[in-house]
Design a protein around this motif. Structure first.
Motif, PDB file in Angstrom:
ATOM      1  N   ARG A 159       0.838  -1.205   0.000  1.00  0.00           N
ATOM      2  CA  ARG A 159       0.000   0.000   0.000  1.00  0.00           C
ATOM      3  C   ARG A 159       0.871   1.252   0.000  1.00  0.00           C
ATOM      4  N   MET A 160       1.971   1.218   0.765  1.00  0.00           N
ATOM      5  CA  MET A 160       2.857   2.379   0.794  1.00  0.00           C
ATOM      6  C   MET A 160       3.506   2.600  -0.574  1.00  0.00           C
ATOM      7  N   GLN A 161       3.824   1.506  -1.275  1.00  0.00           N
ATOM      8  CA  GLN A 161       4.368   1.651  -2.630  1.00  0.00           C
ATOM      9  C   GLN A 161       3.357   2.354  -3.532  1.00  0.00           C
ATOM     10  N   ALA A 162       2.105   1.903  -3.441  1.00  0.00           N
ATOM     11  CA  ALA A 162       1.062   2.494  -4.291  1.00  0.00           C
ATOM     12  C   ALA A 162       0.854   3.968  -3.949  1.00  0.00           C
ATOM     13  N   LEU A 163       0.884   4.303  -2.671  1.00  0.00           N
ATOM     14  CA  LEU A 163       0.695   5.698  -2.282  1.00  0.00           C
ATOM     15  C   LEU A 163       1.873   6.547  -2.737  1.00  0.00           C
ATOM     16  N   ALA A 164       3.083   5.989  -2.677  1.00  0.00           N
ATOM     17  CA  ALA A 164       4.257   6.744  -3.116  1.00  0.00           C
ATOM     18  C   ALA A 164       4.170   7.062  -4.605  1.00  0.00           C
ATOM     19  N   ARG A 165       3.622   6.124  -5.406  1.00  0.00           N
ATOM     20  CA  ARG A 165       3.464   6.359  -6.848  1.00  0.00           C
ATOM     21  C   ARG A 165       2.190   7.123  -7.167  1.00  0.00           C
ATOM     22  N   GLY A 166       1.328   7.305  -6.164  1.00  0.00           N
ATOM     23  CA  GLY A 166       0.023   7.915  -6.408  1.00  0.00           C
ATOM     24  C   GLY A 166       0.106   9.390  -6.763  1.00  0.00           C
ATOM     25  N   ASP A 167      -0.914   9.854  -7.424  1.00  0.00           N
ATOM     26  CA  ASP A 167      -0.978  11.246  -7.866  1.00  0.00           C
ATOM     27  C   ASP A 167      -1.038  12.180  -6.659  1.00  0.00           C
TER      28      ASP A 167
ATOM     29  N   LEU B 130      -4.077  12.378  -3.815  1.00  0.00           N
ATOM     30  CA  LEU B 130      -3.812  12.095  -2.394  1.00  0.00           C
ATOM     31  C   LEU B 130      -4.067  13.330  -1.537  1.00  0.00           C
ATOM     32  N   LEU B 131      -3.768  14.496  -2.083  1.00  0.00           N
ATOM     33  CA  LEU B 131      -4.049  15.732  -1.347  1.00  0.00           C
ATOM     34  C   LEU B 131      -5.559  15.857  -1.095  1.00  0.00           C
ATOM     35  N   GLY B 132      -6.360  15.570  -2.127  1.00  0.00           N
ATOM     36  CA  GLY B 132      -7.813  15.667  -1.974  1.00  0.00           C
ATOM     37  C   GLY B 132      -8.362  14.654  -0.977  1.00  0.00           C
TER      38      GLY B 132
ATOM     39  N   PRO C 145     -14.578   7.554   2.241  1.00  0.00           N
ATOM     40  CA  PRO C 145     -13.809   7.111   1.065  1.00  0.00           C
ATOM     41  C   PRO C 145     -12.332   6.890   1.373  1.00  0.00           C
ATOM     42  N   ALA C 146     -11.779   7.699   2.277  1.00  0.00           N
ATOM     43  CA  ALA C 146     -10.355   7.560   2.598  1.00  0.00           C
ATOM     44  C   ALA C 146     -10.057   6.239   3.296  1.00  0.00           C
ATOM     45  N   ASN C 147     -11.091   5.566   3.813  1.00  0.00           N
ATOM     46  CA  ASN C 147     -10.898   4.263   4.463  1.00  0.00           C
ATOM     47  C   ASN C 147     -11.006   3.104   3.471  1.00  0.00           C
ATOM     48  N   ASP C 148     -11.423   3.392   2.251  1.00  0.00           N
ATOM     49  CA  ASP C 148     -11.659   2.343   1.259  1.00  0.00           C
ATOM     50  C   ASP C 148     -10.384   2.085   0.467  1.00  0.00           C
ATOM     51  N   GLU C 149      -9.699   1.023   0.813  1.00  0.00           N
ATOM     52  CA  GLU C 149      -8.401   0.746   0.191  1.00  0.00           C
ATOM     53  C   GLU C 149      -8.504   0.611  -1.322  1.00  0.00           C
TER      54      GLU C 149
ATOM     55  N   PHE D 283     -10.783   1.730  -3.396  1.00  0.00           N
ATOM     56  CA  PHE D 283     -11.124   3.002  -4.038  1.00  0.00           C
ATOM     57  C   PHE D 283      -9.898   3.905  -4.131  1.00  0.00           C
ATOM     58  N   VAL D 284      -9.159   4.027  -3.024  1.00  0.00           N
ATOM     59  CA  VAL D 284      -8.005   4.933  -2.995  1.00  0.00           C
ATOM     60  C   VAL D 284      -6.893   4.430  -3.913  1.00  0.00           C
ATOM     61  N   ILE D 285      -6.524   3.170  -3.776  1.00  0.00           N
ATOM     62  CA  ILE D 285      -5.381   2.657  -4.534  1.00  0.00           C
ATOM     63  C   ILE D 285      -5.676   2.626  -6.032  1.00  0.00           C
ATOM     64  N   GLU D 286      -6.880   2.179  -6.391  1.00  0.00           N
ATOM     65  CA  GLU D 286      -7.209   2.054  -7.815  1.00  0.00           C
ATOM     66  C   GLU D 286      -7.302   3.401  -8.521  1.00  0.00           C
ATOM     67  N   HIS D 287      -7.607   4.456  -7.770  1.00  0.00           N
ATOM     68  CA  HIS D 287      -7.771   5.758  -8.407  1.00  0.00           C
ATOM     69  C   HIS D 287      -6.593   6.696  -8.179  1.00  0.00           C
ATOM     70  N   ALA D 288      -5.599   6.253  -7.412  1.00  0.00           N
ATOM     71  CA  ALA D 288      -4.456   7.124  -7.114  1.00  0.00           C
ATOM     72  C   ALA D 288      -3.419   7.106  -8.233  1.00  0.00           C
ATOM     73  N   ASP D 289      -3.417   6.052  -9.045  1.00  0.00           N
ATOM     74  CA  ASP D 289      -2.396   5.924 -10.086  1.00  0.00           C
ATOM     75  C   ASP D 289      -2.754   6.828 -11.262  1.00  0.00           C
ATOM     76  N   ASN D 290      -2.020   7.934 -11.391  1.00  0.00           N
ATOM     77  CA  ASN D 290      -2.386   8.909 -12.425  1.00  0.00           C
ATOM     78  C   ASN D 290      -2.060   8.436 -13.838  1.00  0.00           C
ATOM     79  N   VAL D 291      -1.063   7.570 -13.984  1.00  0.00           N
ATOM     80  CA  VAL D 291      -0.752   7.065 -15.323  1.00  0.00           C
ATOM     81  C   VAL D 291      -1.894   6.177 -15.820  1.00  0.00           C
ATOM     82  N   GLN D 292      -2.373   5.308 -14.941  1.00  0.00           N
ATOM     83  CA  GLN D 292      -3.487   4.437 -15.307  1.00  0.00           C
ATOM     84  C   GLN D 292      -4.749   5.258 -15.563  1.00  0.00           C
ATOM     85  N   ALA D 293      -4.997   6.238 -14.694  1.00  0.00           N
ATOM     86  CA  ALA D 293      -6.194   7.060 -14.850  1.00  0.00           C
ATOM     87  C   ALA D 293      -6.130   7.882 -16.133  1.00  0.00           C
ATOM     88  N   THR D 294      -4.947   8.433 -16.433  1.00  0.00           N
ATOM     89  CA  THR D 294      -4.799   9.234 -17.648  1.00  0.00           C
ATOM     90  C   THR D 294      -5.047   8.396 -18.891  1.00  0.00           C
TER      91      THR D 294
END
Length: 395
Positions: free
Chosen positions: A192-200, A204-206, A306-310, A312-323
């Motif tokens: 999870r920490m890896q995903a957050l580190a790569r996250g947009d 993550l600010l929002g 929403p911030a408790n939903d792993e 939701f957060v991880i799947e939408h934090a990756d900006n390359v995938q989302a873009t």
């Protein structure tokens, strides 16, 4: 489906040429060099390195120049390049406790061992546009620096914060690598920490901001934010001991958050953790907020936001995938749209006069006329599509 694209090779080549021209700007203006970006846009370089999962300021600066300042495009370039690199091994966990901090601030204690150090920060600027000026002189010698133990370590010494799990030598479990293995929920905290580190950073600010506004149960204090260089070490089997590979600049944040306790365990504060390459204070703070929110189950809390939903957060934090998924909508979807258009016309025809579709054709009251107009519309759509295809091909 993509026939029109295949037929427009010259148009695509022309688009590339126009993109390069726009990126170059006026010929009279000196060309922007990666070295200038590396040295003068350090905050942007830090973000691209962190979310691109590769610490290399020179490559990140080159990606920024190539992408004309589009951070997400630069992150994509860096991640793509990273996949071509051979992995030599896994480094020893960074020891950030002893890093000589260029910047170190705490919001929990005013007087902390080693003192607070403002360092390079936008916090006290006036946010007014000014003309670029030469950098003022900075005192070279500020005197001997004192040791700067972590604030959370001081709290830990008094058993006021949850302890850090310290595995015995050789028993530290191998962390999963989300860049090589499929994502499976629930994730381990290292994953999870890896995903957050790569996250947009913006995402993550929002999400972190939402926890402060009540969409979660975190009420944090900044235990400490510190920025500085730390050594990276690798254990070489032939040597049998860690070897220093070099130093990298990192930003670390530890949030001290609402305490927990039970009938058998004394109440104590909990932690949220964030770490990012370079000067990435906002990213590290946001990451630590979200990390703490995602630990709800481990700490026996309720999942309420929403911030408790792993997932939701991880799947939408990756900006390359989302873009990639959002921007693919620009590709031709002619067949899909025509199918939905035909379905909509069928629905209107079945409902007959008086429907939304029939409103525009209020003078037509019989089904034959509707069918005739539907056929005419379909013919017009086909002609427009054919015209667009020819135009694309010509371009």
């Amino acid at each position: 489906m993509y026939v029109a694209v295949k037929g427009g090779e010259q148009a695509i080549a022309n688009a590339h040429a126009l993109l390069a021209k726009r990126g170059r700007g006026e010929e009279a203006t000196p060309r922007l060099t990666p070295a200038q970006v590396r040295d003068q846009l350090g905050v942007l370089v830090s973000r691209v390195m962190t979310e691109g999962s590769l610490y290399d300021p020179d490559l990140a600066a080159r990606a920024i120049v190539q992408s004309q300042g589009d951070a997400l495009e630069a992150i994509t370039l860096l991640r793509t390049y990273r996949t071509t690199l051979r992995r030599l091994g896994t480094t020893v966990a960074l020891d950030t406790a002893g890093l000589p901090a260029e910047r170190r601030v705490s919001a929990t204690f005013k007087d902390i061992p080693g003192g607070q150090q403002l360092g390079a920060t936008f916090d006290y600027t006036h946010r007014l546009l000014t003309e670029p000026t030469d950098a003022p002189e900075v005192p070279a010698d500020l005197g001997p620096s004192e040791p700067m133990p972590r604030v959370t370590d001081l709290l830990g010494a008094a058993a006021l914060i949850e302890p850090v799990v310290d595995h015995p030598a050789g028993e530290d479990p191998e962390p999963a690598d989300l860049t090589r293995e499929p994502t499976v929920f629930p994730m381990s905290r290292p994953e999870r920490m890896q995903a957050l580190a790569r996250g947009d950073e913006g995402f993550l600010l929002g999400i972190g901001y939402s926890t402060l506004r009540g969409y979660g149960s975190t009420h944090p204090f900044v235990g400490e934010v510190r920025v500085g260089e730390v050594e990276v070490e690798l254990v070489v089997p032939e040597f049998g001991h860690p070897v220093c590979l070099g130093r990298i600049e990192v930003t670390e944040c530890q949030m001290v958050t609402q305490f927990v306790g039970s009938a058998t365990e004394p109440a104590r504060f909990t932690r949220g953790y964030g770490l990012a390459f370079g000067r990435s204070e906002r990213k590290a703070m946001s990451m630590s907020l979200v990390d703490r929110a995602l630990r709800w189950e481990e700490l026996g809390e309720r999942k309420v936001a929403p911030a408790n939903d792993e997932e939701f957060v991880i799947e939408h934090a990756d900006n390359v995938q989302a873009t990639g998924f959002v921007e693919h909508l620009k590709l031709p979807h002619y067949v899909d749209f025509q199918a939905e258009l035909a379905l909509l016309r069928t629905i209107h025809a079945d409902l007959g006069p008086g429907t939304a579709g029939a409103t525009n054709d209020s003078k037509a009251n019989d089904g034959k006329a509707n069918d005739s107009r539907a056929n005419d519309s379909a013919t017009n759509d086909r002609e427009a599509l054919a015209g667009a295809t020819k135009e694309d091909t010509a371009r």
